[in-house]
Scaffold this active site. Sequence first.
Site: not given
Length: 147
Positions: A88, A91, A114
């Site tokens: 997820r 995603e 960073s």
Amino acid sequence: MTRMELVEQIVAAKLERKLTWRQIAEAVGRSEVWTTSALLGQQSMSADEAASAGKLLGLSAEAVLLLQVPPSKGSLGPALSTDPLIYRFHEIVQVYGTTLKELIHEKMGDGIMSAIDFEMSIDKMPDPKGDRVRVVMHGKFLPYRKW
């Protein structure tokens, strides 16, 4: 002992001792996220941090030394994780990655956030419609250099 064998040993010791990652982090003197990452093989600990974790978890001297060795970060394997929670996050980056990039560039300029000078926190947010997960990440802005 390999890094993965050490991670398995740490997770087993945590379960046996009924500890939370937060309790271990408090003993180590670092944040919950960083300590968990270190004990899952993604950060190197100082001698004192490793000794504190080792004492709490009942680790061997060899394990305490291995916690101090810089790891190969991000070494979770070459394939995209199929674990639903990790997937997820992938995603989210696939759907919102270009949005994140565009908005960071608009607000900060041409550069990156960073992952070295970086912090993250994870919290549970109670909600009547179902608890929510809150992930907060912040890192130093690193502008691209012209030469």
